[in-house]
Write a protein that holds these residues in place. Structure first.
Motif, PDB file in Angstrom:
ATOM      1  N   GLN A  72       0.804  -1.221   0.000  1.00 51.53           N
ATOM      2  CA  GLN A  72       0.000   0.000   0.000  1.00 51.53           C
ATOM      3  C   GLN A  72       0.838   1.272   0.000  1.00 51.53           C
ATOM      4  O   GLN A  72       0.285   2.365  -0.049  1.00 51.53           O
ATOM      5  CB  GLN A  72      -0.926   0.008   1.223  1.00 51.53           C
ATOM      6  N   SER A  73       2.137   1.139   0.105  1.00 53.67           N
ATOM      7  CA  SER A  73       2.978   2.325   0.169  1.00 53.67           C
ATOM      8  C   SER A  73       4.353   1.973  -0.378  1.00 53.67           C
ATOM      9  O   SER A  73       4.669   0.804  -0.632  1.00 53.67           O
ATOM     10  CB  SER A  73       3.105   2.817   1.620  1.00 53.67           C
ATOM     11  N   SER A  74       5.178   3.022  -0.534  1.00 55.76           N
ATOM     12  CA  SER A  74       6.543   2.782  -0.994  1.00 55.76           C
ATOM     13  C   SER A  74       7.326   1.992   0.054  1.00 55.76           C
ATOM     14  O   SER A  74       8.211   1.207  -0.282  1.00 55.76           O
ATOM     15  CB  SER A  74       7.238   4.119  -1.262  1.00 55.76           C
ATOM     16  N   ARG A  75       6.965   2.192   1.339  1.00 59.68           N
ATOM     17  CA  ARG A  75       7.606   1.408   2.409  1.00 59.68           C
ATOM     18  C   ARG A  75       7.308  -0.083   2.212  1.00 59.68           C
ATOM     19  O   ARG A  75       8.209  -0.933   2.327  1.00 59.68           O
ATOM     20  CB  ARG A  75       7.099   1.877   3.764  1.00 59.68           C
TER      21      ARG A  75
END
Length: 792
Positions: A576-579
């Motif tokens: 859901q995120s770049s992380r």
């Protein structure tokens, strides 16, 4: 050959070999039993001591269960020969049935017979030799046990004692044979031991269809050759033969040379299994014709042998890849030659065009594509050729296929989510450890976590210090200066996740059994099956039916790029995120490596076998697709592959994708591939002239031939001279009471010494027809199949 053997897993039998045993006797035959114990109390030990009460007695009744009126043919039957509904030259073949339970033929005793006498027999009949059952293709009648055993003035029923676990309303299948036919086709009581034996075989080269892996099988053989048209009959003059596995329990008085039918016109028998086949004057559908048909092209006469290039999995190209071909047509020929198929393609902007698609099974080893392992979406894997204005959608479809299959499996999503959460926590721990001012920097000795640091204090001077009066210092106290916060925390975390140190730490945690490895195991197992293409739809493997026409065999390599994209799609869900994306990349290499190891061990786990190499991983994976009546007629068809050094290649997957399509994957590039009749399902019978070659029955000692080896090309025995007299030439039933001693005498003469008697396994060895096989050899040992090939 031996009598009843122990029943461990038969791991010591080499692939392709077989053991024959006379029988496999149960410790206690089926039936109703009673245990009675008595005890007498006396006032003394002398003979005149008075009895006190009693005698005391206890009775315990029990039943040893075994099939009596029915079996589950779907699980009990391993192979039927000739196959059900097949047609071919079967007049010289003795039909037989392979059973998964090695004990079954000997689990029930027959009155007046020894323990080695089976209670089952295989009868070969024609339509005119059966009564009733007109609505059934095998002429069976459905009834209940009670109705079957009820007295009938026209039908002779067995004197069968129904066991306690059999109810009168239980269903059963029955056949009726005219009293005039019964003595001509049913084995005598003394012949029955020679019509059943036990086999041991290693089944590692077969599809897993519920087989007793590396175990034993029982075999029941018919005493009659199938009825067929006389020589010279037209091909359409085929004869239907019906085979019934019947129970002879209760019919013992009829199993002599002159049975008394008590005035009945017919005899009723329990049918436990039945099938039918067509015997033709010429051989159209036996193993050899079907196997050789795989090597012929689909020309009008089918006479031309297929070339090596025609047996790879690809579409037939309408154009040639030559300098004389127009450039556009040559580009099409090259694409098709590489295994691509043109498919309709709708772009995101709504334009209709076509895209080249190639599945994971390719005729050529593809070049590696670097961007596949790092792709986070299907668009990144969409190829475009500006020179020809065409799209290549192969890897994009692979990515979306992996994602769709993963999302369709709720259990996998839950396991993957739990693993990612645990990885997220580990990454946070590693990052805080790296940035903490209370722990030593990397490379220094000391505690690595706050809990460990506190434990070090407890083990050191802290407790001692707490027990002493505090010392007052005169120096002014000032709080320690906090470490400066990073100017961009997200950038610092990003740099940490991209570092080699973070990757090494996560890889070490995955290898250590600290909980993270346990969460990875089910994810790797699921991905391992994905690498073996288990859940992938068949249309993704073979996108055009012309690539695999009827009665064809096609070889292929697997495309590592396609498999990487497939796994990437399955691993990418939940980001859901770049992380999340960086974290997935942090563990991707370790997860893919563990999935490859799981794929290499998958078939061993299915077979409950110890892997030969626990550290084995996937190498270059190659295989074959077979679409033929060989698959349906011989469901346990043996497929073996060896490398250039002659070492067997491990089978990664061997599955029926449909009743007539078989997929095989091997861990390595075969130099030779062989398709063969299964050892436990080979045929019995005679050659066209009624002769059989005699085989050695003595152990390998001195100048003698190995056990089972033919004694010589001219040392034969005429089986058809030992048939029961019958006015009908179509009824050819073996007279085993004459055949067995005559064959034993011939073997004594051929060996030059006494063989010590002939048992059921010895007879089976003499009557066996060597399993046929077809072999494809690569000319240089690194690719297959060969042009022409060495086929047998």
């Amino acid at each position: 050959m031996s009598a009843s053997p122990p029943h461990p897993a038969r791991d010591t039998i080499p692939l392709g070999d077989i053991e024959l045993h006379d029988h496999y006797l149960p410790a206690l035959p089926a039936g109703n039993y009673r245990i009675e114990a008595t005890h007498t109390l006396r006032t003394g030990t002398d003979a005149g001591a008075r009895t006190v009460g009693g005698p005391f007695r206890a009775v315990q009744r029990f039943t040893v269960r075994a099939p009596q009126v029915a079996i589950d043919a779907t699980t009990a039957v391993v192979a039927e020969q000739p196959p059900d509904t097949s047609a071919g030259r079967f007049a010289d073949v003795l039909p037989h049935l392979v059973l998964a339970d090695p004990l079954l033929p000997w689990e029930r005793p027959l009155r007046g017979a020894g323990r080695a006498t089976p209670w089952l027999a295989l009868l070969v009949l024609t339509d005119d030799q059966l009564l009733g059952g007109d609505t059934s293709p095998n002429r069976t009648e459905s009834t209940t046990v009670g109705a079957f055993l009820a007295a009938d003035p026209a039908v002779l029923k067995p004197a069968l004692r129904r066991e306690s676990d059999i109810g009168p309303d239980d269903p059963c299948q029955v056949i009726r044979i005219p009293a005039s036919v019964f003595p001509a086709v049913v084995p005598r009581l003394a012949e029955l031991p020679y019509l059943a034996h036990c086999r041991g075989a290693n089944t590692g080269d077969r599809p897993l269809l519920g087989l007793q892996e590396d175990g034993l099988f029982s075999v029941v053989v018919a005493n009659r050759f199938p009825a067929a048209g006389p020589p010279g009959s037209p091909p359409e003059a085929r004869t239907k033969n019906i085979v019934h596995l019947v129970s002879l329990e209760g019919h013992e008085p009829l199993l002599g040379p002159d049975p008394d039918f008590q005035g009945r016109a017919s005899v009723a028998l329990l049918s436990l299994c039945a099938w039918s086949f067509w015997a033709e004057p010429d051989g159209k559908a036996h193993f050899r014709d079907l196997a050789e048909g795989l090597t012929r092209t689909r020309t009008p006469d089918g006479s031309r042998t297929a070339t090596r290039e025609e047996m790879w999995l690809r579409l037939p190209s309408p154009y040639q890849d030559t300098d004389a071909t127009a450039p556009a047509r040559r580009q099409i020929a090259r694409r098709i030659g590489d295994g691509h198929v043109p498919l309709p393609y709708l772009t995101r902007s709504g334009e209709r065009t076509f895209g080249w698609y190639r599945g994971p099974l390719t005729p050529v080893p593809p070049q590696p594509v670097d961007r596949v392992a790092t792709a986070t979406g299907a668009d990144a894997l969409l190829g475009y050729d500006p020179a020809w204005g065409s799209f290549d959608v192969s890897l994009a479809i692979a990515f979306e296929t992996g994602r769709a299959l993963a999302l369709a499996d709720a259990a996998y999503v839950q396991q993957l989510t739990a693993f990612k959460r645990a990885t997220h926590e580990l990454a946070d721990t590693l990052y805080h450890r790296r940035t903490s001012t209370h722990l030593p920097p990397d490379g220094d000795e000391g505690p690595r976590t706050a809990r460990a640091a506190f434990g070090t204090l407890l083990d050191g001077p802290l407790l001692t210090a707490l027990g002493t009066p505090p010392a007052h210092s005169g120096d002014p106290w000032s709080p320690p200066a906090p470490a400066p916060a990073p100017s961009d925390p997200s950038a610092d975390l990003d740099a940490f996740l991209r570092s080699d140190a973070a990757r090494a730490a996560v890889t070490e945690a995955l290898e250590a059994d600290d909980g993270l490895a346990a969460r990875l195991a089910p994810v790797a197992d699921w991905l391992g099956q994905l690498l073996l293409l288990t859940p992938v739809p068949f249309t993704h493997l073979v996108p055009d039916a012309r690539m695999l026409p009827p009665e064809s065999l096609r070889f292929f390599h697997t495309d590592p790029n396609w498999l990487d994209a497939l796994v990437g799609g399955a691993l990418g869900i939940g980001a859901q995120s770049s992380r999340d994306t960086l974290q997935d990349a942090l563990v991707a290499a370790a997860v893919r490596a563990e999935a490859a190891r799981a794929a290499a061990r998958h078939r061993d786990r299915q077979r409950d076998a110890e892997p030969a190499d626990p550290d084995a991983t996937l190498g270059p994976v190659c295989g074959l697709l077979l679409r033929s009546a060989l698959v349906s007629g011989w469901p346990h068809l043996a497929v073996r592959a060896v490398d250039a050094a002659g070492a067997p290649l491990p089978a990664l997957r061997m599955d029926h994708l449909s009743p007539n399509v078989l997929l095989c994957l091997f861990n390595g590039v075969p130099a030779t591939v062989e398709l063969a009749e299964p050892q436990e399902g080979f045929r019995f019978g005679v050659e066209d002239d009624g002769l059989i070659p005699l085989r050695s029955l003595l152990p390998d000692a001195g100048p003698r031939l190995p056990l089972g080896e033919q004694l010589g090309p001219d040392i034969t025995f005429d089986v058809l001279r030992h048939l029961r007299p019958n006015a009908d030439p179509a009824v050819r039933v073996l007279d085993l009471t004459a055949l067995v001693p005559a064959l034993a005498t011939a073997l004594d003469t051929a060996h030059g010494t006494s063989i010590g008697g002939l048992g059921p396994a010895d007879l089976a060895l003499q009557l066996v027809k060597v399993p046929e096989a077809i072999r494809f050899d690569g000319p240089d040992g690194d690719r297959f199949p060969a042009t022409g090939g060495d086929r047998r």
